[in-house]
Design a protein around this motif. Structure first.
Motif, PDB file in Angstrom:
ATOM      1  N   GLY A 276      84.977  29.883 113.402  1.00 19.25           N
ATOM      2  CA  GLY A 276      84.358  28.829 112.608  1.00 19.25           C
ATOM      3  C   GLY A 276      83.672  27.834 113.520  1.00 19.25           C
ATOM      4  O   GLY A 276      83.973  27.756 114.714  1.00 19.25           O
ATOM      5  N   HIS A 277      82.757  27.054 112.950  1.00 16.53           N
ATOM      6  CA  HIS A 277      82.045  26.078 113.767  1.00 16.53           C
ATOM      7  C   HIS A 277      82.940  24.913 114.171  1.00 16.53           C
ATOM      8  O   HIS A 277      82.921  24.476 115.321  1.00 16.53           O
ATOM      9  N   PHE A 278      83.724  24.411 113.197  1.00 16.57           N
ATOM     10  CA  PHE A 278      84.564  23.231 113.396  1.00 16.57           C
ATOM     11  C   PHE A 278      85.995  23.604 113.060  1.00 16.57           C
ATOM     12  O   PHE A 278      86.263  24.157 111.984  1.00 16.57           O
ATOM     13  N   LEU A 279      86.917  23.305 113.961  1.00 15.85           N
ATOM     14  CA  LEU A 279      88.336  23.602 113.751  1.00 15.85           C
ATOM     15  C   LEU A 279      89.122  22.300 113.842  1.00 15.85           C
ATOM     16  O   LEU A 279      88.798  21.428 114.647  1.00 15.85           O
ATOM     17  N   TRP A 280      90.151  22.188 112.999  1.00 13.44           N
ATOM     18  CA  TRP A 280      90.961  20.983 113.100  1.00 13.44           C
ATOM     19  C   TRP A 280      92.436  21.325 113.234  1.00 13.44           C
ATOM     20  O   TRP A 280      92.886  22.428 112.905  1.00 13.44           O
ATOM     21  N   ILE A 281      93.177  20.324 113.750  1.00 12.85           N
ATOM     22  CA  ILE A 281      94.628  20.405 113.928  1.00 12.85           C
ATOM     23  C   ILE A 281      95.262  19.524 112.866  1.00 12.85           C
ATOM     24  O   ILE A 281      94.859  18.372 112.683  1.00 12.85           O
ATOM     25  N   GLY A 282      96.259  20.057 112.181  1.00 13.46           N
ATOM     26  CA  GLY A 282      96.883  19.324 111.095  1.00 13.46           C
ATOM     27  C   GLY A 282      97.898  18.293 111.560  1.00 13.46           C
ATOM     28  O   GLY A 282      98.299  18.263 112.735  1.00 13.46           O
ATOM     29  N   GLU A 283      98.337  17.462 110.642  1.00 13.97           N
ATOM     30  CA  GLU A 283      99.320  16.418 110.925  1.00 13.97           C
ATOM     31  C   GLU A 283     100.628  17.017 111.431  1.00 13.97           C
ATOM     32  O   GLU A 283     101.289  16.434 112.296  1.00 13.97           O
ATOM     33  N   VAL A 305      91.339  16.200 114.448  1.00 11.84           N
ATOM     34  CA  VAL A 305      92.789  16.035 114.393  1.00 11.84           C
ATOM     35  C   VAL A 305      93.112  15.148 113.202  1.00 11.84           C
ATOM     36  O   VAL A 305      92.531  14.067 113.037  1.00 11.84           O
ATOM     37  N   LYS A 306      94.037  15.584 112.353  1.00 14.28           N
ATOM     38  CA  LYS A 306      94.498  14.771 111.223  1.00 14.28           C
ATOM     39  C   LYS A 306      95.486  13.712 111.741  1.00 14.28           C
ATOM     40  O   LYS A 306      96.386  14.032 112.517  1.00 14.28           O
ATOM     41  N   LEU A 307      95.306  12.491 111.275  1.00 13.92           N
ATOM     42  CA  LEU A 307      96.181  11.387 111.659  1.00 13.92           C
ATOM     43  C   LEU A 307      96.807  10.769 110.423  1.00 13.92           C
ATOM     44  O   LEU A 307      96.105  10.258 109.551  1.00 13.92           O
ATOM     45  N   GLY A 308      98.138  10.786 110.352  1.00 14.96           N
ATOM     46  CA  GLY A 308      98.858  10.187 109.245  1.00 14.96           C
ATOM     47  C   GLY A 308      99.222   8.736 109.514  1.00 14.96           C
ATOM     48  O   GLY A 308      98.867   8.172 110.562  1.00 14.96           O
ATOM     49  N   ASP A 324      89.596  15.580 124.722  1.00 16.76           N
ATOM     50  CA  ASP A 324      88.237  15.119 125.020  1.00 16.76           C
ATOM     51  C   ASP A 324      88.235  14.303 126.305  1.00 16.76           C
ATOM     52  O   ASP A 324      87.818  13.141 126.324  1.00 16.76           O
ATOM     53  N   PRO A 325      88.689  14.896 127.407  1.00 15.06           N
ATOM     54  CA  PRO A 325      88.841  14.125 128.645  1.00 15.06           C
ATOM     55  C   PRO A 325      87.526  13.576 129.186  1.00 15.06           C
ATOM     56  O   PRO A 325      87.517  12.540 129.865  1.00 15.06           O
ATOM     57  N   GLU A 326      86.410  14.242 128.897  1.00 17.17           N
ATOM     58  CA  GLU A 326      85.112  13.777 129.393  1.00 17.17           C
ATOM     59  C   GLU A 326      84.424  12.818 128.428  1.00 17.17           C
ATOM     60  O   GLU A 326      83.305  12.359 128.694  1.00 17.17           O
ATOM     61  N   ARG A 327      85.098  12.521 127.305  1.00 16.34           N
ATOM     62  CA  ARG A 327      84.555  11.589 126.309  1.00 16.34           C
ATOM     63  C   ARG A 327      83.162  12.023 125.855  1.00 16.34           C
ATOM     64  O   ARG A 327      82.197  11.256 125.889  1.00 16.34           O
ATOM     65  N   THR A 328      83.060  13.265 125.415  1.00 14.03           N
ATOM     66  CA  THR A 328      81.789  13.843 124.983  1.00 14.03           C
ATOM     67  C   THR A 328      81.506  13.465 123.539  1.00 14.03           C
ATOM     68  O   THR A 328      82.308  13.778 122.649  1.00 14.03           O
ATOM     69  N   PRO A 329      80.389  12.813 123.240  1.00 19.52           N
ATOM     70  CA  PRO A 329      80.089  12.458 121.846  1.00 19.52           C
ATOM     71  C   PRO A 329      80.048  13.696 120.948  1.00 19.52           C
ATOM     72  O   PRO A 329      79.419  14.704 121.280  1.00 19.52           O
ATOM     73  N   GLY A 330      80.760  13.622 119.829  1.00 18.15           N
ATOM     74  CA  GLY A 330      80.779  14.719 118.865  1.00 18.15           C
ATOM     75  C   GLY A 330      81.823  15.780 119.123  1.00 18.15           C
ATOM     76  O   GLY A 330      82.038  16.648 118.277  1.00 18.15           O
ATOM     77  N   ARG A 331      82.476  15.735 120.250  1.00 12.90           N
ATOM     78  CA  ARG A 331      83.507  16.730 120.545  1.00 12.90           C
ATOM     79  C   ARG A 331      84.731  16.536 119.641  1.00 12.90           C
ATOM     80  O   ARG A 331      85.325  17.496 119.152  1.00 12.90           O
ATOM     81  N   LEU A 332      85.135  15.292 119.409  1.00 10.59           N
ATOM     82  CA  LEU A 332      86.394  15.020 118.733  1.00 10.59           C
ATOM     83  C   LEU A 332      86.184  14.131 117.504  1.00 10.59           C
ATOM     84  O   LEU A 332      85.463  13.131 117.558  1.00 10.59           O
TER      85      LEU A 332
END
Length: 466
Positions: A276-283, A305-308, A324-332
């Motif tokens: 998939g293009h975009f993947l997320w991590i759940g709470e 990343v989901k934040l509760g 996102d250690p390099e602080r890349t815009p749009g990465r996270l």
């Protein structure tokens, strides 16, 4: 634009990964991965995974890079993200008409948001891969019989039988093939003229003309139509509105599936998850030292990343350092799911603590998962008013903190279901019995989705004028 015809994208897009090129990507196996299936036949699992490692990618690295740039625009306030689709896709519902109605609903919502907020909308679907769901319990008991919980069609069947609830690795392959056919339809609908903005009226076809928001949408459609006719009279070139960019997103829950569908980009040598293009991590799986965070830290897709409501400043900053250690815009992207009763207390504090330090991060509101209740007659549901209240609190929190509300992430369907209480149709508890069809979480129906779009457009207009 057509992804496949764009010269910026490699014709192949990725090459088959080898153990050498994927060094480090298997570290997650030693980190006690949570919410994973329990397969009884190791040989059967390996046969399925071996085939997944050899199949073509579902998406291309260049498409994921393009999405990252679009999310960067949202993080900077130059765009707004809209992610919508099923709570959990099912194999049975992978029909052309149902997929088309979901796409229509997202397109209509995007038109309302674009017109109302005067910003481009980045369109993503919880589609072509959203087959797995985390569960709070490994088992379910009915009338004295205990069986494994239903974890989504990619793992087992909803039917409450020993065979149906068995964790079947062959479903991984079935999920891949259905995702491929779904993506094929998505690309056909969004690149083949169906999504042309000049057809904005046509997107209402197939929906009930009596719903309370139909006429509101038609009014906007007429205004868009009139604006396009004016532009045509001025000699405008409409090639840019003949198609739309539409990206596929899902929770990266099953790590065996994601790992088997990881490829090395032939342009850069970087690994991408091509499921998939975009993947997320759940709470439930966002532990910074856990398997899911480790795996997604190593692929180059844009991720969320989901934040509760219990999220702390330290957790956020550690997640950023890892993902996102390099602080890349749009990465996270951080997708907040606080609940209507807590967002006005919790989110402003969190944003005040970290918002200014993270200008590259897109903040997105998930107003669904923190507002789940059980109705008096036993249905798992949500109140539409609570969902809207959380969105309102999200925008207010960002206004207070001076940060940017970057998007909306909702569970919806294009079908006329009755799963969420309230809204313009005033669905009550008895109304839930009419068409309660979800197998996991309740979804906004088409009318409620449009109603939400109108309300979010008003909030977005205020935010962009601030």
């Amino acid at each position: 634009m057509s992804f496949h015809a764009d010269p910026r994208f490699d014709a192949v897009g990725s090459v088959r990964a080898t153990p050498e090129t994927l060094a480090g990507l298997d570290e997650w196996r030693g980190l006690d991965p949570q919410q994973q299936p329990t397969y009884q036949d190791a040989a059967e699992l390996e046969t399925a995974l071996a085939e997944l490692r050899s199949v073509p990618p579902l998406i291309f690295a260049g498409e994921a890079d393009l999405l990252r740039s679009r999310i960067a625009d949202a993080a900077a306030g130059r765009a707004f993200i809209l992610t919508g689709g099923d709570c959990a896709e099912t194999f049975a519902d992978a029909e052309a008409d149902k997929i088309r109605r979901r796409i229509q609903t997202v397109l209509q919502m995007a038109a309302v948001l674009t017109y109302g907020g005067s910003v481009p909308v980045v369109k993503m679907g919880r589609m072509a891969g959203q087959f797995a769901k985390p569960r709070s319990s490994d088992t379910e008991t009915r009338e004295g019989t205990t069986l494994p919980s239903y974890r989504g069609d990619i793992v087992n069947d909803h039917a409450f039988t020993p065979e149906g609830r068995r964790h079947d690795p062959n479903r991984l392959l079935q999920a891949y093939h259905i995702s491929a056919s779904t993506l094929n339809l998505i690309r056909a609908f969004t690149q083949g003229g169906f999504a042309d903005l000049r057809r904005v009226h046509d997107w209402n076809q197939g929906f009930l003309g009596s719903n309370p928001n139909y006429h509101r949408y038609e009014q906007i459609a007429r205004e868009i139509d009139r604006a396009l006719k004016f532009m045509a009279a001025c000699g405008a070139d409409f090639d840019a509105i003949n198609s739309v960019e539409f990206f596929a997103a899902h929770e990266a829950l099953l790590l065996e599936y994601e790992s088997a569908l990881t490829r090395i980009d032939s342009r850069t040598g970087n690994p991408y998850a091509v499921s998939g293009h975009f993947l997320w991590i759940g709470e439930r799986t966002r532990d910074v030292g856990g398997a899911h965070v480790d795996f997604l830290s190593r692929v180059h897709n844009p991720i969320g990343v989901k934040l509760g409501p219990t999220t702390t400043k330290d957790e956020v900053l550690r997640l950023v350092d890892k993902l996102d250690p390099e602080r890349t815009p749009g990465r996270l992207s951080f997708i907040t799911r606080m609940g209507a009763g807590q967002i006005r207390e919790k989110l402003p504090t969190l944003l005040a603590e970290v918002g200014a330090e993270l200008p590259q991060v897109a903040w997105v509101c998930d107003p669904m998962h923190g507002n789940t209740i059980t109705s008096g007659n036993g249905f798992k549901t949500r109140r539409f008013e609570d969902v809207v209240e959380e969105v309102s609190g999200f925008f207010d929190a960002h206004a207070e903190a001076g940060t940017i509300p970057g998007g909306l992430h909702v569970e919806l369907t294009g079908d006329d279901v009755t799963e969420v209480l309230g809204g313009g149709a005033e669905i009550d508890e008895e109304g839930l019995r009419r068409r309660y069809e979800t197998l996991v979480d309740p979804r906004l129906n088409h009318d409620q989705s449009l109603e939400m779009a109108f309300q979010v457009a008003e909030l977005l207009t205020k935010a962009t004028r601030a």
